[in-house]
Design a protein around this motif. Structure first.
Motif, PDB file in Angstrom:
ATOM      1  N   ALA A 105      -5.199  -6.767   4.457  1.00  0.00           N
ATOM      2  CA  ALA A 105      -6.358  -7.650   4.561  1.00  0.00           C
ATOM      3  C   ALA A 105      -6.658  -8.186   3.168  1.00  0.00           C
ATOM      4  CB  ALA A 105      -7.567  -6.905   5.121  1.00  0.00           C
ATOM      5  N   PHE A 106      -6.743  -9.512   3.041  1.00  0.00           N
ATOM      6  CA  PHE A 106      -6.993 -10.158   1.759  1.00  0.00           C
ATOM      7  C   PHE A 106      -8.432 -10.670   1.710  1.00  0.00           C
ATOM      8  CE2 PHE A 106      -2.443 -10.443   2.357  1.00  0.00           C
ATOM      9  CZ  PHE A 106      -1.934 -10.144   1.096  1.00  0.00           C
ATOM     10  N   THR A 107      -9.175 -10.237   0.715  1.00  0.00           N
ATOM     11  CA  THR A 107     -10.512 -10.750   0.451  1.00  0.00           C
ATOM     12  C   THR A 107     -10.586 -11.052  -1.048  1.00  0.00           C
ATOM     13  OG1 THR A 107     -11.281  -8.451   0.238  1.00  0.00           O
ATOM     14  CG2 THR A 107     -11.662  -9.542   2.347  1.00  0.00           C
ATOM     15  N   PRO A 108     -11.528 -11.884  -1.488  1.00  0.00           N
ATOM     16  CA  PRO A 108     -11.584 -12.203  -2.917  1.00  0.00           C
ATOM     17  C   PRO A 108     -11.685 -10.945  -3.785  1.00  0.00           C
ATOM     18  CG  PRO A 108     -12.976 -13.696  -1.690  1.00  0.00           C
ATOM     19  CD  PRO A 108     -12.515 -12.663  -0.708  1.00  0.00           C
ATOM     20  N   GLY A 109     -10.721 -10.799  -4.695  1.00  0.00           N
ATOM     21  CA  GLY A 109     -10.737  -9.671  -5.620  1.00  0.00           C
ATOM     22  C   GLY A 109     -10.215  -8.368  -5.067  1.00  0.00           C
ATOM     23  N   ARG A 110      -9.680  -8.391  -3.844  1.00  0.00           N
ATOM     24  CA  ARG A 110      -9.240  -7.126  -3.247  1.00  0.00           C
ATOM     25  C   ARG A 110      -8.162  -7.362  -2.192  1.00  0.00           C
ATOM     26  NH1 ARG A 110     -13.458  -2.956  -0.466  1.00  0.00           N
ATOM     27  NH2 ARG A 110     -14.111  -2.830  -2.638  1.00  0.00           N
ATOM     28  N   VAL A 111      -7.177  -6.445  -2.150  1.00  0.00           N
ATOM     29  CA  VAL A 111      -6.231  -6.351  -1.042  1.00  0.00           C
ATOM     30  C   VAL A 111      -6.410  -4.954  -0.452  1.00  0.00           C
ATOM     31  CG1 VAL A 111      -3.815  -6.389  -0.326  1.00  0.00           C
ATOM     32  CG2 VAL A 111      -4.588  -7.898  -2.183  1.00  0.00           C
ATOM     33  N   THR A 112      -6.613  -4.881   0.852  1.00  0.00           N
ATOM     34  CA  THR A 112      -6.788  -3.595   1.514  1.00  0.00           C
ATOM     35  C   THR A 112      -5.587  -3.334   2.404  1.00  0.00           C
ATOM     36  OG1 THR A 112      -9.194  -3.883   1.529  1.00  0.00           O
ATOM     37  CG2 THR A 112      -8.288  -2.195   2.983  1.00  0.00           C
ATOM     38  N   VAL A 113      -4.943  -2.188   2.197  1.00  0.00           N
ATOM     39  CA  VAL A 113      -3.792  -1.787   3.005  1.00  0.00           C
ATOM     40  C   VAL A 113      -4.226  -0.611   3.877  1.00  0.00           C
ATOM     41  CG1 VAL A 113      -1.388  -1.037   3.000  1.00  0.00           C
ATOM     42  CG2 VAL A 113      -2.243  -2.482   1.139  1.00  0.00           C
ATOM     43  N   THR A 114      -4.133  -0.787   5.180  1.00  0.00           N
ATOM     44  CA  THR A 114      -4.507   0.264   6.127  1.00  0.00           C
ATOM     45  C   THR A 114      -3.251   0.776   6.805  1.00  0.00           C
ATOM     46  OG1 THR A 114      -6.585  -0.904   6.535  1.00  0.00           O
ATOM     47  CG2 THR A 114      -6.006   0.849   8.066  1.00  0.00           C
ATOM     48  N   ASP A 115      -3.176   2.109   6.992  1.00  0.00           N
ATOM     49  CA  ASP A 115      -1.987   2.669   7.631  1.00  0.00           C
ATOM     50  C   ASP A 115      -2.323   3.222   9.013  1.00  0.00           C
ATOM     51  OD1 ASP A 115      -2.971   5.299   7.408  1.00  0.00           O
ATOM     52  OD2 ASP A 115      -1.879   5.708   5.577  1.00  0.00           O
ATOM     53  N   THR A 116      -1.302   3.767   9.673  1.00  0.00           N
ATOM     54  CA  THR A 116      -1.414   4.215  11.050  1.00  0.00           C
ATOM     55  C   THR A 116      -2.516   5.241  11.249  1.00  0.00           C
ATOM     56  OG1 THR A 116       0.994   4.043  11.003  1.00  0.00           O
ATOM     57  CG2 THR A 116       0.008   4.917  13.013  1.00  0.00           C
ATOM     58  N   SER A 117      -2.722   6.107  10.273  1.00  0.00           N
ATOM     59  CA  SER A 117      -3.698   7.179  10.417  1.00  0.00           C
ATOM     60  C   SER A 117      -5.114   6.745  10.068  1.00  0.00           C
ATOM     61  CB  SER A 117      -3.302   8.373   9.543  1.00  0.00           C
ATOM     62  OG  SER A 117      -3.260   8.013   8.179  1.00  0.00           O
ATOM     63  N   GLY A 118      -5.289   5.479   9.693  1.00  0.00           N
ATOM     64  CA  GLY A 118      -6.618   4.964   9.404  1.00  0.00           C
ATOM     65  C   GLY A 118      -7.025   5.040   7.950  1.00  0.00           C
ATOM     66  N   TRP A 119      -6.187   5.626   7.087  1.00  0.00           N
ATOM     67  CA  TRP A 119      -6.502   5.677   5.664  1.00  0.00           C
ATOM     68  C   TRP A 119      -6.308   4.302   5.048  1.00  0.00           C
ATOM     69  CZ3 TRP A 119      -8.608   9.766   3.128  1.00  0.00           C
ATOM     70  CH2 TRP A 119      -8.626  10.987   3.817  1.00  0.00           C
ATOM     71  N   ALA A 120      -7.182   3.956   4.115  1.00  0.00           N
ATOM     72  CA  ALA A 120      -7.132   2.632   3.494  1.00  0.00           C
ATOM     73  C   ALA A 120      -6.916   2.757   1.992  1.00  0.00           C
ATOM     74  CB  ALA A 120      -8.414   1.861   3.771  1.00  0.00           C
ATOM     75  N   ARG A 121      -6.044   1.911   1.469  1.00  0.00           N
ATOM     76  CA  ARG A 121      -5.875   1.767   0.021  1.00  0.00           C
ATOM     77  C   ARG A 121      -6.561   0.474  -0.386  1.00  0.00           C
ATOM     78  NH1 ARG A 121      -0.045   1.351  -1.683  1.00  0.00           N
ATOM     79  NH2 ARG A 121      -0.956   1.598  -3.751  1.00  0.00           N
ATOM     80  N   ARG A 122      -7.484   0.567  -1.320  1.00  0.00           N
ATOM     81  CA  ARG A 122      -8.214  -0.598  -1.811  1.00  0.00           C
ATOM     82  C   ARG A 122      -7.624  -0.998  -3.157  1.00  0.00           C
ATOM     83  NH1 ARG A 122     -11.351   2.885   0.894  1.00  0.00           N
ATOM     84  NH2 ARG A 122     -12.614   2.042   2.600  1.00  0.00           N
ATOM     85  N   ILE A 123      -6.889  -2.087  -3.155  1.00  0.00           N
ATOM     86  CA  ILE A 123      -6.202  -2.572  -4.350  1.00  0.00           C
ATOM     87  C   ILE A 123      -7.048  -3.681  -4.949  1.00  0.00           C
ATOM     88  CG2 ILE A 123      -4.087  -3.595  -5.233  1.00  0.00           C
ATOM     89  CD1 ILE A 123      -2.721  -2.465  -2.619  1.00  0.00           C
ATOM     90  N   LEU A 124      -7.648  -3.431  -6.090  1.00  0.00           N
ATOM     91  CA  LEU A 124      -8.553  -4.392  -6.709  1.00  0.00           C
ATOM     92  C   LEU A 124      -7.760  -5.387  -7.547  1.00  0.00           C
ATOM     93  CD1 LEU A 124     -11.389  -1.901  -7.700  1.00  0.00           C
ATOM     94  CD2 LEU A 124     -11.195  -3.308  -5.639  1.00  0.00           C
TER      95      LEU A 124
END
Length: 230
Positions: A105-124
């Protein structure tokens, strides 16, 4: 609407437009991405890894347990008298698993990567430096774009995060990834893992993913109190 309110809304719209203009045009990472070549999962204890002496000893001990089909202790085990439901293996191990689907998911200033188990990586991606965080399952990730490649730098990873079952990355691990579309439906993630507790030099590998435009990642259904679940 008052003149003052109109000016305020116009100013807000201009700020949003300016922020959007500052964001580089990004490639299309839409859909759900399935691993094509899950790294370190097939024959996990027969890999050619740049192990240091401590890492080599641990790895050899795990290989013996695996060959004897004996249980290998892992962070997702149940502790005596206390359940650990839905515990994650942490990054980067969960990312390298054959069962891990991801989406972006791309939003201004951030890319969010979500995996199968629901954990999210917030890449600033807003240009900030790493934070001085307590070590975490997903770590502290900052990113930037080099043309059409998303470069992600991750640190502050928990020492008990796993590469694969029972093999922990140790303290002060650092991971750099480079995500690039190699064709319309193939995503390449070039990964460099610097884990000085187990490796004598950084380990480099490439994870590839296939796009499924019509898939979606649903809510993860985990097993609570799963001491007997295989």
């Amino acid at each position: 609407m008052t003149v003052k309110a109109s000016w305020a809304l116009a100013g807000f719209a201009c700020a949003v437009a300016a922020a959007s203009a500052a964001e580089p045009a990004v490639p299309d990472f839409s859909g759900v991405w399935e691993p094509i070549n899950p790294v370190l999962q097939k024959d996990a204890y027969a890999q050619k890894l740049p192990l240091n002496p401590d890492g080599a000893k641990t790895y050899a001990d795990l290989a013996k347990l695996a060959a004897a089909k004996r249980h290998i202790a892992t962070r997702t085990d149940m502790e005596k008298g206390r359940a650990i439901p839905c515990q994650t293996r942490g990054f980067p191990g969960a990312m390298l698993d054959s069962a891990t689907l991801i989406d972006f998911a791309f939003t201004p200033g951030r890319v969010t990567v979500t995996d199968t188990s629901g954990w999210a990586r917030r890449i600033l991606t807003d240009g900030r430096a790493h934070l001085n965080l307590v070590d975490q399952f997903q770590g502290d990730s900052i990113g930037h774009w080099e043309g059409q490649t998303l470069v992600v730098d991750t640190e502050s990873l928990d020492a008990n995060n796993e590469l694969f079952v029972g093999f922990y990355i140790g303290a002060n691990a650092h991971v750099v990834e480079r995500y690039t579309l190699t064709d319309a439906n193939t995503l390449s993630d070039d990964i460099t893992i610097d884990a000085p507790d187990i490796f004598k030099e950084p380990y480099k590998t490439t994870m590839k993913f296939r796009r499924h435009a019509d898939w979606q990642i649903n809510e993860y259904d985990c097993y609570f109190n799963n001491r007997n679940n295989d």
